[in-house]
Design an enzyme around this catalytic site. Structure first.
Site, short mmCIF file in Angstrom:
data_model
loop_
_atom_site.label_atom_id
_atom_site.label_comp_id
_atom_site.label_asym_id
_atom_site.label_seq_id
_atom_site.Cartn_x
_atom_site.Cartn_y
_atom_site.Cartn_z
N LYS A 182 -60.77 -17.11 40.42
CA LYS A 182 -61.90 -16.90 39.50
C LYS A 182 -61.61 -17.54 38.14
O LYS A 182 -62.44 -18.22 37.58
CB LYS A 182 -62.14 -15.39 39.36
CG LYS A 182 -63.29 -15.05 38.46
CD LYS A 182 -63.57 -13.55 38.42
CE LYS A 182 -64.58 -13.24 37.33
NZ LYS A 182 -64.88 -11.83 37.19
N GLU A 188 -49.51 -17.39 39.87
CA GLU A 188 -49.12 -17.56 41.27
C GLU A 188 -49.94 -18.67 41.93
O GLU A 188 -49.42 -19.56 42.60
CB GLU A 188 -49.35 -16.26 42.06
CG GLU A 188 -48.45 -15.11 41.67
CD GLU A 188 -49.07 -14.20 40.61
OE1 GLU A 188 -49.85 -14.70 39.76
OE2 GLU A 188 -48.76 -13.01 40.62
N GLY A 235 -63.28 -9.99 40.75
CA GLY A 235 -62.40 -10.60 41.76
C GLY A 235 -62.39 -9.82 43.06
O GLY A 235 -62.53 -10.39 44.15
N ARG A 236 -62.26 -8.49 42.98
CA ARG A 236 -62.16 -7.68 44.20
C ARG A 236 -63.51 -7.47 44.86
O ARG A 236 -63.60 -6.79 45.88
CB ARG A 236 -61.47 -6.34 43.89
CG ARG A 236 -62.08 -5.56 42.73
CD ARG A 236 -61.14 -4.46 42.26
NE ARG A 236 -61.60 -3.76 41.08
CZ ARG A 236 -61.38 -4.15 39.82
NH1 ARG A 236 -60.72 -5.27 39.60
NH2 ARG A 236 -61.81 -3.44 38.80
N GLU A 321 -57.55 -0.76 42.02
CA GLU A 321 -57.74 -1.58 40.82
C GLU A 321 -59.02 -1.15 40.10
O GLU A 321 -59.13 -1.30 38.88
CB GLU A 321 -57.81 -3.09 41.19
CG GLU A 321 -57.35 -4.00 40.07
CD GLU A 321 -57.25 -5.47 40.47
OE1 GLU A 321 -58.30 -6.08 40.78
OE2 GLU A 321 -56.14 -6.03 40.46
N HIS A 352 -46.73 6.07 65.56
CA HIS A 352 -45.31 6.00 65.95
C HIS A 352 -44.43 5.68 64.75
O HIS A 352 -43.26 5.33 64.92
CB HIS A 352 -45.14 4.96 67.05
CG HIS A 352 -45.91 5.31 68.28
ND1 HIS A 352 -45.41 6.14 69.26
CD2 HIS A 352 -47.18 5.01 68.65
CE1 HIS A 352 -46.32 6.30 70.20
NE2 HIS A 352 -47.41 5.63 69.85
N LYS A 480 -48.04 -9.43 33.58
CA LYS A 480 -48.21 -10.90 33.57
C LYS A 480 -47.59 -11.49 32.30
O LYS A 480 -46.90 -12.50 32.35
CB LYS A 480 -49.70 -11.26 33.59
CG LYS A 480 -50.43 -10.91 34.88
CD LYS A 480 -51.88 -11.40 34.80
CE LYS A 480 -52.70 -10.90 35.97
NZ LYS A 480 -54.12 -11.23 35.87
O1 F6P Z 1 -54.10 -9.53 38.63
C1 F6P Z 1 -55.27 -8.99 39.06
C2 F6P Z 1 -56.36 -10.00 39.24
O2 F6P Z 1 -56.95 -10.29 38.03
C3 F6P Z 1 -57.39 -9.50 40.25
O3 F6P Z 1 -58.32 -8.68 39.69
C4 F6P Z 1 -57.90 -10.77 40.80
O4 F6P Z 1 -58.57 -10.55 42.01
C5 F6P Z 1 -56.63 -11.57 40.93
O5 F6P Z 1 -55.87 -11.22 39.79
C6 F6P Z 1 -56.78 -13.05 41.04
O6 F6P Z 1 -57.41 -13.61 39.93
P1 F6P Z 1 -58.01 -15.07 39.97
O7 F6P Z 1 -59.06 -15.09 41.06
O8 F6P Z 1 -58.59 -15.31 38.63
O9 F6P Z 1 -56.90 -16.03 40.30
#
Ligand code: F6P
Length: 514
Positions: A182, A188, A235-236, A321, A352, A480
């Site tokens: 987003k 990452e 995002g979620r 979240e 199990h 972060k």
């Molecule tokens: O770290 C949490 C977050 O902001 C989530 O809410 C989001 O889904 C995810 O990181 C990834 O963010 P982006 O889509 O901006 O890379």
């Protein structure tokens, strides 16, 4: 209104589920709710109509209906970020803000998906994390019988092993890498995107999905392969947007539209049904009862469906979240407990591993069971075993096995009375442990869309009652920032003001790398 709920809690605590069922032969029918084939059995929750009435009073007092109207009207209900929350508009369940071309964007990314399906691309690697990974990854697995396009892979972890292991054996010439973010700034994702670009080495193809179109251009992805969305999509809550691109490539445009239609059906139900008949509201109230009245801090989410293996992880982000908050929308300390810990694994495997604790441990863990009545392509005999096991677990949790039954059973097998008395405490199941069962006909794009939207709206209702902002996530920010500050320390390039433990660990990592 909380006082009425607390009074109901004091009344219910001493009453066993066994007694509740004994006292009301119509209980199962009365406390099971439906929307077409979607069936939610709430009768094994430790509550009754009196409790439900008190909880509905709580929902009315919190003005859930008014809050719902403001949500659907596109008001900026995400107050800390001044944003509307309109993921429903991506699936026709609400009006998008004027000027945002939702339909055109959908048509565009679905056309690209169809194009990718038709020209020899064998593999798609989606690079994203959190909402830019969990939604499409969960849905791709859930709908695997519908996938007739290229193979789909998902890389999320900044651990380089994830990308390396995923691309091992893939041909860069025939691979499409989608960078899904987003913000297009997530550490990452950007690290993995750079590594994937290197792996491609100018071969294959790269596309991007983001609200940050400039960032995509700077990264070098041509505009015709960049698909946008809007800041009113959290995002979620973004799997319905172009973040769903890998799914659309896998299942095709027509089935992706069915997925959206399933969610829109739930939107319509949530918007229009009275609170007392609304599945998201009822699920939310069961959760409030568990968390606030009974004081149970976790929920085990157990799909009896191997293809829903990632559903608990998906709901973890969606729920935790959203409602893992300690202050109200006004910034005051929340007076009640908020979002529970959600965890889970598919059944029967979970039986199990950790079900022992659910049955005989000292904590009560409410369980949400989820299952499709009909298998897609697995053989019916296996599915019957799967369903029998799910029903058996709900029974065992609710009704347990009293000492008298254990004694009779052991005596019938000829055990001595000394042996019986020694083992009775171990072999007794206390019961009175709650569960909800969510059933539907079959796991397909429509029913999956509807199921996800059910959980989305449940989260909304709970946030509305707790008075929190379910649509920000400041709690992930600090880590972060600290990670970025630690990078030079780990590279041996700089000093930072560190606590003694972190400094020693950073030094030890360095030593162990020598
Ligand atoms: O770290 C949490 C977050 O902001 C989530 O809410 C989001 O889904 C995810 O990181 C990834 O963010 P982006 O889509 O901006 O890379």
């Amino acid at each position: 209104m909380w006082a009425a709920v607390e009074r109901e809690a004091a009344r219910l605590v001493p009453i066993q589920l066994r007694e509740l069922f004994g006292a009301d032969p119509a209980r199962a029918e009365r406390l099971t709710f439906r929307l077409d084939d979607l069936t939610v059995d709430l009768s094994k929750e430790k509550w009754d109509q009196g409790v439900l009435d008190a909880l509905l009073g709580l929902a009315r007092a919190a003005d859930v209906e008014g809050q719902r109207a403001r949500l659907f009207a596109g008001e900026p209900v995400n107050l800390t970020e001044h944003r509307a929350v309109l993921h429903m508009a991506l699936r026709g369940g609400a009006e998008p803000p004027a000027g945002d071309d939702v339909q055109g964007t959908l048509d565009r990314f679905l056309a690209y998906a169809e194009n990718v399906r038709g020209r020899g691309i064998t593999d798609v690697v989606n690079i994203g994390i959190g909402g830019s990974d969990l939604g499409p990854a969960m849905v791709a697995q859930a709908l695997s019988p519908d996938i007739d396009g290229p193979r789909l892979h998902f890389v999320s972890n900044v651990d380089g092993a994830h990308l390396a292991d995923t691309v091992k054996g893939l041909n860069p010439e025939t691979t499409l890498v989608i960078v899904a973010s987003k913000t297009f700034t997530t550490l990452e994702t950007m690290a993995n995107a750079r590594a994937a670009r290197e792996w491609l080495g100018g071969r294959g193809e790269m596309a991007a999905v983001s609200t940050n179109l400039e960032g995509c251009a700077e990264f070098g992805i041509p505009g015709e392969r960049v698909f946008g969305f809007w800041d009113w999509v959290g995002g979620r809550y973004s799997v319905w947007s172009s973040i769903g691109l890998p799914v659309a490539i896998g299942i095709g445009a027509a089935k992706f539209r069915e997925f959206l239609a399933g969610a829109a059906a739930m939107d319509a139900h949530f918007r229009d049904a009275p609170l007392a008949e609304s599945l998201p509201v009822l699920l939310a109230l069961a959760g409030i009862w568990r968390r606030n009245a009974m004081g149970w801090p976790t929920v085990a989410l157990i799909p009896y469906d191997q293809r829903l293996a990632r559903f608990p992880a998906y709901v973890q982000q969606l729920d935790m979240e959203s409602n893992g908050k300690q202050v109200t929308r006004e910034g005051e300390a929340v007076p009640t407990a908020t979002g529970p810990v959600i965890w889970g694994e598919p059944g029967t495997n979970a039986q199990h591993s950790f079900f022992q604790l659910l049955h005989q441990g000292t904590d009560v863990v409410p369980v949400d069971f989820i299952a499709a009545a009909t298998p897609r392509d697995a053989d019916a005999g296996h599915h019957m075993l799967l369903m029998a096991n799910m029903l058996a677990q709900g029974q065992a949790l609710a009704f347990g096995k009293p000492a008298a039954e254990v004694r009779d059973e052991m005596a019938a097998k000829g055990a001595s009375s000394a042996e019986i008395e020694r083992l009775v405490p171990h072999r007794t199941f206390p019961g009175d442990r709650p569960s909800t069962t969510i059933l539907f006909r079959r796991l397909d794009p429509f029913s999956l869309g509807r199921l996800i939207a059910l959980f989305e709206h449940k989260v909304f209702v709970q946030g509305a009652i707790w008075g929190v902002n379910s649509y920000d996530q400041w709690g992930v920010e600090l880590g972060k920032v600290l990670a970025v500050r630690l990078i030079p320390v780990l590279k041996g390039e700089g000093e930072a003001q560190l606590d003694a433990s972190t400094a020693a660990l950073a030094a030890r990592i360095g030593e162990l790398q020598e």
